[in-house]
Design a protein around this motif. Structure first.
Motif, PDB file in Angstrom:
ATOM      1  N   ILE A 126       0.702  -0.732  -0.124  1.00 32.63           N
ATOM      2  CA  ILE A 126       0.084  -0.011  -0.083  1.00 32.63           C
ATOM      3  C   ILE A 126       1.318   1.171  -0.224  1.00 32.63           C
ATOM      4  O   ILE A 126       0.426   2.176  -0.895  1.00 32.63           O
ATOM      5  CB  ILE A 126      -1.350  -0.109   1.018  1.00 32.63           C
ATOM      6  N   THR A 127       2.218   1.020   0.876  1.00 33.61           N
ATOM      7  CA  THR A 127       2.343   2.729   1.269  1.00 33.61           C
ATOM      8  C   THR A 127       3.953   2.152   1.291  1.00 33.61           C
ATOM      9  O   THR A 127       4.059   1.106   1.868  1.00 33.61           O
ATOM     10  CB  THR A 127       1.554   3.631   1.382  1.00 33.61           C
ATOM     11  N   PRO A 128       5.288   2.474   1.343  1.00 35.77           N
ATOM     12  CA  PRO A 128       6.587   1.553   1.475  1.00 35.77           C
ATOM     13  C   PRO A 128       6.963   1.998   3.579  1.00 35.77           C
ATOM     14  O   PRO A 128       7.622   3.850   3.213  1.00 35.77           O
ATOM     15  CB  PRO A 128       7.548   3.064   0.236  1.00 35.77           C
ATOM     16  N   ILE A 129       5.892   1.892   3.972  1.00 33.91           N
ATOM     17  CA  ILE A 129       6.559   1.589   5.678  1.00 33.91           C
ATOM     18  C   ILE A 129       7.896   1.599   5.758  1.00 33.91           C
ATOM     19  O   ILE A 129       7.991  -0.402   5.160  1.00 33.91           O
ATOM     20  CB  ILE A 129       5.366   1.402   6.270  1.00 33.91           C
ATOM     21  N   ARG A 130       9.129   2.305   6.406  1.00 33.32           N
ATOM     22  CA  ARG A 130       9.884   0.861   6.841  1.00 33.32           C
ATOM     23  C   ARG A 130       9.924   0.028   8.026  1.00 33.32           C
ATOM     24  O   ARG A 130      10.379  -1.291   7.872  1.00 33.32           O
ATOM     25  CB  ARG A 130      11.153   1.838   6.971  1.00 33.32           C
ATOM     26  N   LYS A 131       9.371   0.971   8.875  1.00 30.38           N
ATOM     27  CA  LYS A 131       9.084   0.490  10.584  1.00 30.38           C
ATOM     28  C   LYS A 131       7.809   0.937  10.694  1.00 30.38           C
ATOM     29  O   LYS A 131       7.118   2.207  10.519  1.00 30.38           O
ATOM     30  CB  LYS A 131      10.624  -0.002  10.873  1.00 30.38           C
ATOM     31  N   ALA A 132       7.181  -0.271  11.643  1.00 31.70           N
ATOM     32  CA  ALA A 132       5.317   0.197  12.484  1.00 31.70           C
ATOM     33  C   ALA A 132       5.535  -0.453  13.693  1.00 31.70           C
ATOM     34  O   ALA A 132       5.920  -1.870  14.027  1.00 31.70           O
ATOM     35  CB  ALA A 132       4.895  -0.508  11.245  1.00 31.70           C
ATOM     36  N   ALA A 133       5.597   0.210  15.099  1.00 35.60           N
ATOM     37  CA  ALA A 133       5.063  -0.412  16.359  1.00 35.60           C
ATOM     38  C   ALA A 133       3.962   0.514  16.728  1.00 35.60           C
ATOM     39  O   ALA A 133       3.878   1.741  16.766  1.00 35.60           O
ATOM     40  CB  ALA A 133       6.525  -0.804  16.688  1.00 35.60           C
ATOM     41  N   ALA A 134       3.961  -0.584  17.159  1.00 34.95           N
ATOM     42  CA  ALA A 134       2.713   0.832  18.237  1.00 34.95           C
ATOM     43  C   ALA A 134       2.708  -0.597  19.916  1.00 34.95           C
ATOM     44  O   ALA A 134       3.151  -1.705  19.961  1.00 34.95           O
ATOM     45  CB  ALA A 134       0.974  -0.212  18.091  1.00 34.95           C
ATOM     46  N   LEU A 135       2.805   0.369  20.886  1.00 36.58           N
ATOM     47  CA  LEU A 135       3.114   0.311  22.147  1.00 36.58           C
ATOM     48  C   LEU A 135       2.012  -0.645  22.953  1.00 36.58           C
ATOM     49  O   LEU A 135       2.698  -1.744  23.702  1.00 36.58           O
ATOM     50  CB  LEU A 135       3.681   1.822  23.392  1.00 36.58           C
ATOM     51  N   PHE A 136       0.736  -0.508  22.622  1.00 37.91           N
ATOM     52  CA  PHE A 136       0.191  -1.313  23.453  1.00 37.91           C
ATOM     53  C   PHE A 136      -1.541  -1.507  22.699  1.00 37.91           C
ATOM     54  O   PHE A 136      -1.155  -1.330  21.572  1.00 37.91           O
ATOM     55  CB  PHE A 136      -0.866  -0.477  24.733  1.00 37.91           C
ATOM     56  N   PHE A 137      -1.840  -3.171  22.661  1.00 41.85           N
ATOM     57  CA  PHE A 137      -3.566  -3.338  21.724  1.00 41.85           C
ATOM     58  C   PHE A 137      -4.076  -2.517  22.475  1.00 41.85           C
ATOM     59  O   PHE A 137      -4.580  -2.235  23.796  1.00 41.85           O
ATOM     60  CB  PHE A 137      -3.641  -4.850  22.044  1.00 41.85           C
ATOM     61  N   PHE A 138      -5.162  -2.522  21.117  1.00 37.91           N
ATOM     62  CA  PHE A 138      -6.450  -1.343  22.087  1.00 37.91           C
ATOM     63  C   PHE A 138      -7.431  -2.285  21.396  1.00 37.91           C
ATOM     64  O   PHE A 138      -8.018  -3.321  20.177  1.00 37.91           O
ATOM     65  CB  PHE A 138      -6.637   0.231  20.846  1.00 37.91           C
ATOM     66  N   ARG A 168      12.240   8.695   3.588  1.00 37.24           N
ATOM     67  CA  ARG A 168      11.804   7.312   4.572  1.00 37.24           C
ATOM     68  C   ARG A 168      11.098   7.761   5.330  1.00 37.24           C
ATOM     69  O   ARG A 168      11.417   8.421   6.169  1.00 37.24           O
ATOM     70  CB  ARG A 168      13.161   6.284   4.908  1.00 37.24           C
ATOM     71  N   ILE A 169       9.947   6.532   5.223  1.00 35.55           N
ATOM     72  CA  ILE A 169       9.289   6.715   6.305  1.00 35.55           C
ATOM     73  C   ILE A 169       8.641   5.580   7.260  1.00 35.55           C
ATOM     74  O   ILE A 169       8.303   4.389   6.887  1.00 35.55           O
ATOM     75  CB  ILE A 169       7.668   7.073   6.049  1.00 35.55           C
ATOM     76  N   SER A 170       8.630   5.821   8.637  1.00 37.97           N
ATOM     77  CA  SER A 170       8.232   4.849   9.421  1.00 37.97           C
ATOM     78  C   SER A 170       6.891   4.785  10.608  1.00 37.97           C
ATOM     79  O   SER A 170       6.794   6.706  10.552  1.00 37.97           O
ATOM     80  CB  SER A 170       9.031   4.104  11.063  1.00 37.97           C
ATOM     81  N   VAL A 171       6.154   4.442  10.938  1.00 38.57           N
ATOM     82  CA  VAL A 171       5.031   5.069  12.354  1.00 38.57           C
ATOM     83  C   VAL A 171       4.992   4.553  14.026  1.00 38.57           C
ATOM     84  O   VAL A 171       5.817   2.956  13.739  1.00 38.57           O
ATOM     85  CB  VAL A 171       3.791   4.102  11.329  1.00 38.57           C
ATOM     86  N   LEU A 172       4.565   4.851  14.497  1.00 38.78           N
ATOM     87  CA  LEU A 172       4.392   4.311  15.674  1.00 38.78           C
ATOM     88  C   LEU A 172       3.061   4.958  16.334  1.00 38.78           C
ATOM     89  O   LEU A 172       2.734   6.787  16.393  1.00 38.78           O
ATOM     90  CB  LEU A 172       5.617   5.232  16.683  1.00 38.78           C
ATOM     91  N   THR A 173       2.069   4.071  16.961  1.00 38.84           N
ATOM     92  CA  THR A 173       0.945   4.315  18.069  1.00 38.84           C
ATOM     93  C   THR A 173       0.879   4.472  19.193  1.00 38.84           C
ATOM     94  O   THR A 173       1.971   2.950  19.719  1.00 38.84           O
ATOM     95  CB  THR A 173       0.307   4.051  16.887  1.00 38.84           C
ATOM     96  N   LEU A 174       0.096   5.006  19.246  1.00 41.62           N
ATOM     97  CA  LEU A 174       0.100   4.170  21.465  1.00 41.62           C
ATOM     98  C   LEU A 174      -0.008   2.954  20.869  1.00 41.62           C
ATOM     99  O   LEU A 174       0.220   2.432  22.097  1.00 41.62           O
ATOM    100  CB  LEU A 174      -0.519   5.208  21.666  1.00 41.62           C
ATOM    101  N   GLY A 175      -1.894   2.976  20.637  1.00 40.89           N
ATOM    102  CA  GLY A 175      -2.484   1.213  20.450  1.00 40.89           C
ATOM    103  C   GLY A 175      -2.612   1.559  18.845  1.00 40.89           C
ATOM    104  O   GLY A 175      -2.489   1.765  17.809  1.00 40.89           O
ATOM    105  N   LEU A 176      -2.725   0.005  18.906  1.00 41.06           N
ATOM    106  CA  LEU A 176      -2.903  -1.192  17.146  1.00 41.06           C
ATOM    107  C   LEU A 176      -4.524  -1.404  18.086  1.00 41.06           C
ATOM    108  O   LEU A 176      -4.247  -2.307  19.069  1.00 41.06           O
ATOM    109  CB  LEU A 176      -2.619  -1.634  17.399  1.00 41.06           C
ATOM    110  N   THR A 177      -5.669  -1.746  16.902  1.00 40.86           N
ATOM    111  CA  THR A 177      -6.592  -2.178  17.744  1.00 40.86           C
ATOM    112  C   THR A 177      -6.588  -3.436  17.143  1.00 40.86           C
ATOM    113  O   THR A 177      -6.363  -4.081  15.979  1.00 40.86           O
ATOM    114  CB  THR A 177      -7.664  -1.556  16.604  1.00 40.86           C
ATOM    115  N   LYS A 178      -7.083  -4.289  17.790  1.00 39.46           N
ATOM    116  CA  LYS A 178      -7.064  -5.695  18.136  1.00 39.46           C
ATOM    117  C   LYS A 178      -7.292  -6.123  16.579  1.00 39.46           C
ATOM    118  O   LYS A 178      -9.332  -5.984  16.605  1.00 39.46           O
ATOM    119  CB  LYS A 178      -7.428  -6.764  19.047  1.00 39.46           C
ATOM    120  N   SER A 179      -6.983  -7.302  15.597  1.00 39.26           N
ATOM    121  CA  SER A 179      -7.993  -7.853  14.340  1.00 39.26           C
ATOM    122  C   SER A 179      -9.070  -8.779  15.410  1.00 39.26           C
ATOM    123  O   SER A 179      -9.188  -9.201  15.905  1.00 39.26           O
ATOM    124  CB  SER A 179      -7.059  -7.954  13.444  1.00 39.26           C
TER     125      SER A 179
END
Length: 231
Positions: free
Chosen positions: A60-72, A220-231
């Motif tokens: 979808i988009t060129p992301i180098r790395k991705a993480a969230a600290l918590f599950f939401f 170069r783009i990476s992402v970080l969020t506080l939470g990630l919604t559980k699928s």
């Protein structure tokens, strides 16, 4: 001296944990250590280029790395925290949790190659209603610990269609298409930037930001969020 003033103020007007409502210790800011300990960690910072969150952006988009600290999850303790951060006039929660994000992510050296933090911008209407951008508050807390600069003038939200909350994956993507524009791309040319947001559900908003920024030379783009919604 600062610690003594904090103790005096806490005696006069006790601060309470945003989750359990217990009185906070002088070293605690918005969340007590017990509640913080029990929030469910993802540990994705240790596998940042191949985890469930990173896979949201594949093809979808060129992301180098991705993480969230918590599950939401809805109606969870983290949901209560996010609600107070966004709608309870508590920007301090964002800065406090940003510092916690930085402390835990630094253990995995997540920020080692990051040049700047770029919070996902709010629409003007939301900014007027809330008075602050919760993602910017998280970014500021991270910056307090890492000394990585926060850049708020490189990306702008130009349209607000409707809240993402009640939309499915396809609707979320359509809702944020052509929503952002670059306002000062020169300062992040040839830089590795870290997009900061509060919650990642389908990745649509973050992907839209990344696609908008991807036209900048050498970025170069990476992402970080506080939470990630559980699928």
């Amino acid at each position: 001296m600062k610690n003594w003033w904090r103790r005096i103020l806490d005696f006069i007007s006790p601060r309470c944990c945003v989750v359990c409502d217990r009185r906070l210790a002088p070293t605690e800011q918005s969340l007590c250590s017990v509640c913080l300990f029990h929030l469910p960690r993802t540990t994705y910072q240790f596998t940042p280029d191949d985890n469930d969150m990173a896979q949201l952006f594949w093809h979808i988009t060129p992301i180098r790395k991705a993480a969230a600290l918590f599950f939401f999850e809805p109606h969870s303790e983290l949901a209560q925290i996010i609600y107070q951060l966004k709608y309870g006039n508590r920007p301090d929660i964002g800065e406090d949790l940003g510092r916690h994000m930085a402390s835990e992510m630094q253990l995995a050296r997540y920020f080692d190659d990051i040049d700047a933090l770029v919070p996902v911008p709010l629409a003007k209407k939301r900014m007027r209603q809330r008075g602050y951008n919760q993602s910017e508050r998280l970014a500021q807390g991270i910056s307090d610990m890492t000394h990585i600069p926060v850049l708020t003038k490189v990306l702008r939200r130009i349209d607000f269609k409707q809240s993402q909350t009640s939309l499915n994956r396809q609707q979320r993507q359509a809702n944020v298409n052509n929503t952002f524009e670059v306002t000062n791309g020169n300062i992040i040319r040839n830089k590795h930037i870290l997009l900061i947001d509060d919650i990642c559900t389908t990745g649509a908003t973050l992907a839209s930001c990344a696609n908008t920024l991807s036209s900048i030379e050498g970025i170069r783009i990476s992402v970080l969020t506080l939470g990630l919604t559980k699928s």
